[in-house]
Design an enzyme around this catalytic site. Structure first.
Site, short mmCIF file in Angstrom:
data_model
loop_
_atom_site.label_atom_id
_atom_site.label_comp_id
_atom_site.label_asym_id
_atom_site.label_seq_id
_atom_site.Cartn_x
_atom_site.Cartn_y
_atom_site.Cartn_z
N ASP A 42 -22.17 -13.10 -8.68
CA ASP A 42 -21.57 -13.43 -9.98
C ASP A 42 -20.47 -12.46 -10.39
O ASP A 42 -20.13 -12.35 -11.56
CB ASP A 42 -22.66 -13.51 -11.06
CG ASP A 42 -23.41 -12.20 -11.19
OD1 ASP A 42 -23.23 -11.32 -10.32
OD2 ASP A 42 -24.17 -12.05 -12.16
N HIS A 245 2.94 -4.33 6.27
CA HIS A 245 1.96 -4.59 5.21
C HIS A 245 0.69 -3.80 5.48
O HIS A 245 -0.41 -4.36 5.53
CB HIS A 245 1.69 -6.10 5.09
CG HIS A 245 2.84 -6.86 4.52
ND1 HIS A 245 2.98 -8.22 4.61
CD2 HIS A 245 3.94 -6.44 3.84
CE1 HIS A 245 4.10 -8.59 4.02
NE2 HIS A 245 4.71 -7.53 3.54
N ASP A 262 5.06 1.57 -0.95
CA ASP A 262 5.56 0.32 -1.51
C ASP A 262 4.57 -0.08 -2.60
O ASP A 262 3.45 -0.50 -2.29
CB ASP A 262 5.64 -0.73 -0.38
CG ASP A 262 6.24 -2.06 -0.84
OD1 ASP A 262 6.32 -2.29 -2.06
OD2 ASP A 262 6.61 -2.86 0.03
N ASP A 273 8.63 -4.07 -8.00
CA ASP A 273 8.33 -3.96 -6.56
C ASP A 273 9.25 -2.87 -6.00
O ASP A 273 10.45 -3.11 -5.83
CB ASP A 273 8.61 -5.34 -5.91
CG ASP A 273 8.33 -5.36 -4.42
OD1 ASP A 273 7.78 -4.38 -3.89
OD2 ASP A 273 8.66 -6.39 -3.78
N HIS A 352 12.54 -7.63 8.94
CA HIS A 352 12.30 -8.48 7.76
C HIS A 352 13.61 -8.74 7.04
O HIS A 352 14.65 -8.18 7.39
CB HIS A 352 11.26 -7.84 6.83
CG HIS A 352 11.60 -6.44 6.38
ND1 HIS A 352 12.51 -6.18 5.38
CD2 HIS A 352 11.15 -5.24 6.80
CE1 HIS A 352 12.58 -4.86 5.20
NE2 HIS A 352 11.78 -4.26 6.05
N HIS A 356 13.90 -10.61 -1.74
CA HIS A 356 13.29 -11.86 -2.20
C HIS A 356 13.49 -11.94 -3.71
O HIS A 356 13.74 -10.92 -4.36
CB HIS A 356 11.80 -11.91 -1.83
CG HIS A 356 11.04 -10.67 -2.20
ND1 HIS A 356 10.56 -10.42 -3.47
CD2 HIS A 356 10.72 -9.55 -1.48
CE1 HIS A 356 9.96 -9.24 -3.50
NE2 HIS A 356 10.06 -8.68 -2.31
N HIS A 363 6.77 -12.16 -4.99
CA HIS A 363 7.69 -13.00 -4.19
C HIS A 363 7.91 -14.23 -5.05
O HIS A 363 7.14 -15.19 -4.99
CB HIS A 363 7.08 -13.35 -2.83
CG HIS A 363 6.98 -12.14 -1.94
ND1 HIS A 363 6.36 -12.14 -0.73
CD2 HIS A 363 7.44 -10.86 -2.11
CE1 HIS A 363 6.44 -10.93 -0.17
NE2 HIS A 363 7.08 -10.14 -1.00
N GLU A 386 15.81 -4.40 -0.08
CA GLU A 386 14.85 -3.53 0.60
C GLU A 386 15.01 -3.50 2.12
O GLU A 386 14.10 -3.90 2.84
CB GLU A 386 13.44 -3.97 0.24
CG GLU A 386 13.15 -5.46 0.37
CD GLU A 386 11.67 -5.80 0.09
OE1 GLU A 386 10.82 -5.13 0.66
OE2 GLU A 386 11.42 -6.73 -0.69
N TYR A 390 12.14 0.77 11.34
CA TYR A 390 10.78 1.16 11.75
C TYR A 390 10.78 1.47 13.23
O TYR A 390 11.17 0.62 14.05
CB TYR A 390 9.79 0.02 11.43
CG TYR A 390 9.97 -0.49 10.03
CD1 TYR A 390 9.32 0.09 8.95
CD2 TYR A 390 10.87 -1.55 9.76
CE1 TYR A 390 9.53 -0.36 7.65
CE2 TYR A 390 11.08 -2.00 8.47
CZ TYR A 390 10.42 -1.41 7.41
OH TYR A 390 10.62 -1.85 6.13
N ARG A 408 11.66 2.41 4.44
CA ARG A 408 12.16 1.27 3.65
C ARG A 408 12.52 1.83 2.28
O ARG A 408 11.86 2.74 1.77
CB ARG A 408 11.08 0.18 3.53
CG ARG A 408 11.50 -1.02 2.70
CD ARG A 408 10.61 -2.26 2.90
NE ARG A 408 9.24 -2.08 2.44
CZ ARG A 408 8.19 -1.94 3.22
NH1 ARG A 408 8.33 -1.93 4.54
NH2 ARG A 408 6.97 -1.79 2.71
N GLU A 410 13.47 0.25 -1.47
CA GLU A 410 13.45 -1.03 -2.19
C GLU A 410 13.68 -0.83 -3.68
O GLU A 410 12.96 -0.06 -4.32
CB GLU A 410 12.10 -1.72 -1.98
CG GLU A 410 11.93 -3.00 -2.79
CD GLU A 410 10.64 -3.74 -2.48
OE1 GLU A 410 9.64 -3.08 -2.12
OE2 GLU A 410 10.64 -4.98 -2.60
#
Ligand code: GLY
Ligand code: MN
Ligand code: MN
Length: 444
Positions: A42, A245, A262, A273, A352, A356, A363, A386, A390, A408, A410
């Site tokens: 629950d 990610h 990030d 973001d 990538h 976005h 996103h 961004e 890598y 990165r 961003e």
């Protein structure tokens, strides 16, 4: 920073009017709220209202359905909500109830959600078209189909069921792509809080610390401003900085490694973001700095392409060019820049897209192309910029000094009338500025 920011009721009313204008008179729109989701037994996941529902209603309670019936004499905007219930409210918290949403949320008419099966088919009758986002909430789809079928079986008794189903999401998502002044203000706040969180995280970074310790610093800053995360923070040191990610966030921070963070927050259902990358020990190594400066140059070149009249892909094209040139200069790609771009050779290190749409969803909704053409940027659109590079250890032909460099950078960028506004300017991104900030923190 005011931390109780909300959009005014007028703004939600204006959106409903705009949608009804687009729909026309012989239509009905049905917009369910998000279902409650269970984590186990629950215990529920924290509730987050459906973005489309919230966009039209500003109402955050679960078990709600908004209905727009343009031209209905008894009221065009109807909300189905949980009824008041003193016992349930003692256990689970306050409810506005039907009377409350008429009084405080601008509904013309409101009913208990438990009455929806009796009332909604009557509202659909004699309407030609139903605007509904099929597939977003599959359990609710079944109910809409059930109401339609029930009306069809009654057609021989003279009832007139709707003939056409129209994708509500398509219309609504185009509206959501253009942010109003009020929405931009919410996004500035979300950006400001997330920027402060990144600064706090930089100040708390040191060898011997941990990725989850940094998560705690980010959450501390979000929560003390009454903001939630807009997605699970990504906090990756060393090799983990090369996992786009990365989710575990459970490793120690090691002297000499980079840390990629990030993390963004959400204020009143509007997201920020941000990504920054910094050295665990406060000083970039020459190899780290070399790659860092390529990514930063790419990001600045991409941001320079954000202005009205330019197309969606121009920032990405600019980033790809700078990244490719930089990788050739570093000896990580070999060949002529135009050919390497054409062949997508950069994708080995930059796999990538450069950004976005950003808004209520991290996103965010909105088409990137119109027909076969990239969308033209217009004031009020907000996007992330961004780029990244890598270089996980073990890549063939890559000198060891570049191993496990994942970078990165961003920012959140709004298109303005004459260019763009970087909403996330509150956190430094030049290598020198980051080093200065971290040096000051370690003395304090
Ligand atoms: N945080 C997810 C992204 O940057 O797109
Ligand atoms: Mn992003
Ligand atoms: Mn991000």
């Amino acid at each position: 920073m005011a931390r109780t920011e909300r959009l005014k009721q007028d703004e939600f009313a204006r959106r409903r009017r705009q949608l009804m204008r687009i729909m026309g008179k012989d239509c009905i729109a049905i917009v369910p709220g998000a279902p409650v989701r269970h984590r186990n037994s629950d215990v529920e996941y924290p509730y987050r209202q459906d973005s489309d529902f919230f966009y039209l209603s500003g109402f955050g309670e679960p078990e709600s359905v908004a209905v727009l019936v343009p031209g209905r004499p008894h009221g065009e905007y109807i909300l189905f909500v949980r009824d008041r219930d003193p016992l349930r409210e003692t256990w689970d918290g306050r409810r506005a109830g039907p009377a409350g949403v008429v009084e405080r949320f601008g509904a013309d008419d409101a009913f208990p959600i438990t009455d929806i099966d009796e009332i909604l088919p009557g509202l659909m009758e004699n309407r030609e078209k139903v605007y509904y986002a099929m597939g977003t909430h599959p359990e609710f789809d079944q109910r809409v189909v059930g109401w339609l079928n029930a009306l069809r079986t009654q057609a021989r008794h003279g009832k007139h069921p709707p003939q056409e189903m129209i994708a509500l999401d398509h219309v609504l998502h185009d509206m959501r792509l253009y942010k109003s002044r009020g929405e931009l203000q919410m996004m500035r706040t979300a950006a400001e809080i997330a920027a402060a969180a990144h600064v706090r995280a930089m100040r708390h970074t040191r060898p011997g610390g941990t990725e989850y310790g940094i998560v705690a610093e980010l959450l501390h800053e979000f929560r003390r401003h009454n903001a939630d995360t807009s997605y699970e923070p990504i906090v990756g040191g060393g090799a983990n900085s090369c996992i786009l990610h990365y989710r575990e966030n459970d490793q120690p921070l090691v002297d000499g490694d980079l840390l990629l963070v990030d993390a963004g927050c959400e204020v009143g259902c509007y997201a920020s973001d941000i990504t920054r990358t910094w050295p665990v020990n406060g000083r970039f190594s020459p190899a780290q700095r070399e790659i860092y400066d390529i990514v930063l140059d790419a990001q600045l070149a991409a941001i320079a392409q954000v202005y009205p009249g330019n197309h969606w892909n121009a920032p990405h094209d600019a980033a790809v060019e700078v990244v490719t040139r930089g990788l050739v200069r570093a000896g990580l790609l070999k060949g002529k820049v135009p050919a390497l771009i054409k062949d997508g050779a950069y994708r080995k290190f930059f796999m990538h897209r450069t950004g976005h749409w950003l808004g209520m969803d991290v996103h965010d909704v909105g088409d990137y192309k119109v027909g076969d053409e990239w969308r033209v940027l217009e004031p009020g659109m907000v996007m992330t910029v961004e780029p990244g590079i890598y270089i996980p250890a073990g890549m063939k032909g890559v000198p060891k000094r570049y191993a496990n460099i994942g970078i990165r950078i961003e920012d959140d960028v709004a298109v303005t009338r004459d260019g763009c506004e970087v909403l996330t300017h509150g956190v430094p991104k030049a290598a020198d500025e980051i080093e200065a900030l971290m040096a000051a923190a370690s003395v304090a």
